[in-house]
Design a protein around this motif. Structure first.
Motif, mmCIF file in Angstrom:
data_model
loop_
_atom_site.group_PDB
_atom_site.id
_atom_site.type_symbol
_atom_site.label_atom_id
_atom_site.label_comp_id
_atom_site.label_asym_id
_atom_site.label_seq_id
_atom_site.Cartn_x
_atom_site.Cartn_y
_atom_site.Cartn_z
ATOM 1 N N ASP A 215 52.257 41.702 32.805
ATOM 2 C CA ASP A 215 53.519 40.796 32.369
ATOM 3 C C ASP A 215 54.427 41.056 31.047
ATOM 4 O O ASP A 215 54.553 40.317 30.281
ATOM 5 N N SER A 216 54.591 42.540 30.930
ATOM 6 C CA SER A 216 55.174 42.853 29.731
ATOM 7 C C SER A 216 56.509 43.238 29.943
ATOM 8 O O SER A 216 57.304 43.480 28.689
ATOM 9 N N TYR A 217 56.915 43.739 30.865
ATOM 10 C CA TYR A 217 58.381 44.274 31.135
ATOM 11 C C TYR A 217 59.430 43.639 30.623
ATOM 12 O O TYR A 217 59.631 42.436 30.902
ATOM 13 N N LYS A 218 60.352 44.049 29.727
ATOM 14 C CA LYS A 218 61.561 43.497 29.334
ATOM 15 C C LYS A 218 62.578 44.434 29.072
ATOM 16 O O LYS A 218 62.339 45.660 28.984
ATOM 17 N N ARG A 219 63.895 43.950 29.241
ATOM 18 C CA ARG A 219 64.933 44.597 28.891
ATOM 19 C C ARG A 219 66.102 44.100 28.000
ATOM 20 O O ARG A 219 66.790 42.989 28.801
ATOM 21 N N ASP A 220 66.135 44.472 26.894
ATOM 22 C CA ASP A 220 67.418 43.843 26.008
ATOM 23 C C ASP A 220 68.424 44.980 25.821
ATOM 24 O O ASP A 220 67.998 45.817 25.090
ATOM 25 N N PHE A 221 69.497 44.906 26.518
ATOM 26 C CA PHE A 221 70.544 45.987 26.626
ATOM 27 C C PHE A 221 71.784 45.357 26.226
ATOM 28 O O PHE A 221 72.094 44.235 26.814
ATOM 29 N N ILE A 222 72.611 46.274 25.652
ATOM 30 C CA ILE A 222 74.032 45.787 25.344
ATOM 31 C C ILE A 222 74.595 47.071 25.925
ATOM 32 O O ILE A 222 74.542 48.343 25.817
ATOM 33 N N GLN A 229 85.709 44.190 25.601
ATOM 34 C CA GLN A 229 84.432 43.485 26.228
ATOM 35 C C GLN A 229 83.285 44.121 26.215
ATOM 36 O O GLN A 229 83.187 45.440 25.968
ATOM 37 N N THR A 230 82.155 43.316 25.664
ATOM 38 C CA THR A 230 80.784 44.274 25.756
ATOM 39 C C THR A 230 80.038 43.124 26.686
ATOM 40 O O THR A 230 80.306 42.104 26.575
ATOM 41 N N MET A 231 78.809 43.659 27.184
ATOM 42 C CA MET A 231 78.021 42.875 28.264
ATOM 43 C C MET A 231 76.559 42.921 27.552
ATOM 44 O O MET A 231 75.989 44.246 27.371
ATOM 45 N N ARG A 232 75.800 41.865 27.421
ATOM 46 C CA ARG A 232 74.590 41.724 26.877
ATOM 47 C C ARG A 232 73.650 41.468 28.316
ATOM 48 O O ARG A 232 73.876 40.182 28.587
ATOM 49 N N MET A 233 72.566 42.332 28.391
ATOM 50 C CA MET A 233 71.509 41.768 29.532
ATOM 51 C C MET A 233 70.372 41.725 28.972
ATOM 52 O O MET A 233 69.713 42.737 28.148
ATOM 53 N N ASP A 234 69.808 40.442 28.951
ATOM 54 C CA ASP A 234 68.380 40.182 28.390
ATOM 55 C C ASP A 234 67.336 40.015 29.440
ATOM 56 O O ASP A 234 67.552 38.849 29.862
ATOM 57 N N GLU A 235 66.782 40.884 29.936
ATOM 58 C CA GLU A 235 65.763 40.498 31.068
ATOM 59 C C GLU A 235 64.379 40.685 31.012
ATOM 60 O O GLU A 235 63.917 41.411 30.091
ATOM 61 N N LYS A 236 63.653 39.498 30.968
ATOM 62 C CA LYS A 236 62.210 39.411 30.553
ATOM 63 C C LYS A 236 61.423 39.093 31.893
ATOM 64 O O LYS A 236 62.107 38.603 32.796
ATOM 65 N N SER A 237 60.446 39.800 32.155
ATOM 66 C CA SER A 237 59.271 39.482 33.163
ATOM 67 C C SER A 237 58.936 38.013 33.159
ATOM 68 O O SER A 237 58.579 37.394 32.064
ATOM 69 N N THR A 238 58.803 37.591 34.371
ATOM 70 C CA THR A 238 58.349 36.251 34.576
ATOM 71 C C THR A 238 56.836 36.394 35.317
ATOM 72 O O THR A 238 56.286 35.177 35.365
#
Length: 270
Positions: A215-222, A229-238
């Motif tokens: 349960d470690s995967y995450k993605r913090d991406f801009i 415009q910029t887009m921020r994607m903060d994806e964390k495993s649940t």
């Protein structure tokens, strides 16, 4: 047809390979769509029927000694497909239209080391690679150079257990860094496990997978999608996920089909 070049020669017990090739990646039919889809009240999505194929020129130099391989290379990438945004309606600047476009040509260099020994029933593979691109993009704050290198480390393990059981335990790690028109702001890692066995003369295969088991995967991406415009994607495993797959080959040795599968690439694009 694109020209290719390959040269291989030994230096004592080390085998040297030098190669050049050009790859082409055509946009999918989905990316070429012209209809507009509703994403949320601030964003609509569409494709781009005018997308051009992506061309990548590759120069690779490799050295192999027994189970060790060292690789370095250079890529020249033209017409990379990237996400971009624009105003959907000039009278309503709060709504953005997410689309696709071909990026200007840019360069990328990489170097990697792969170790693949065999130790009894254990077949490990360690792979380390560092990539650096030369990509520039316009942002709301001005021109930004996305030149930060990014490293990846992969540790795959295959165990050939008794009774024909195969066990795979894989680990991957990615550092911070830049990729195309985006930037990974945090490192990420994950571990996967799979167990499989074949029955009935290999006609039946049963496979069990435990994905992201810690349960470690995450993605913090801009992503820098335009000069507005910029887009921020903060994806964390649940959670960790599990998958059970059963495959059976029907009439595997008696099939009389003689086709070559010439249309498979087009069907995959659809």
């Amino acid at each position: 047809m694109f020209p290719t070049f390959s040269l291989s020669f030994p230096i004592r017990r080390v085998n040297i390979q030098l190669a050049y090739r050009t790859d082409i990646a055509r946009p999918s039919y989905w990316n070429l769509r012209s209809n507009v889809l509703y994403a949320n009240k601030y964003t609509y999505e569409t494709g781009n029927p005018l997308l051009k194929p992506t061309l990548t020129q590759n120069v690779t130099l490799g050295a192999t000694y027994r189970w060790m391989q060292l690789t370095a290379g250079y890529n020249r990438i033209k017409n990379q497909v990237i996400n971009v945004t624009s105003l959907y309606d000039e009278e309503n600047p709060t709504i953005m239209l997410m689309s696709l476009a071909n990026a200007p040509a840019y360069d990328k260099v990489f170097a990697g080391l792969t170790l693949s020994p065999t130790i009894g029933l254990w077949h490990p593979q360690w792979r380390l690679q560092v990539t650096r691109q030369g990509y520039n993009v316009q942002t709301p704050q001005g021109l930004l150079e996305l030149h930060r290198p990014m490293g990846t480390f992969v540790w795959n393990n295959n165990f050939q257990l008794p009774w024909g059981v195969l066990l795979d335990a894989d680990f991957s790690y990615r550092t911070k860094g830049d990729m195309q028109n985006g930037r990974f702001l945090e490192p990420s890692w994950r571990a996967d496990l799979s167990l499989q066995k074949s029955f009935l003369d290999d006609n039946l295969n049963i496979r069990f997978d435990a994905l992201n088991m810690l349960d470690s995967y995450k993605r913090d991406f801009i992503m820098y999608v335009s000069d507005m415009q910029t887009m921020r994607m903060d994806e964390k495993s649940t959670h960790c996920s599990f998958k059970l797959t059963l495959r059976y080959k029907f009439n595997a040795t008696k099939s009389k089909y003689k086709g070559t599968g010439a249309g498979e690439s087009q069907k995959s694009r659809m």
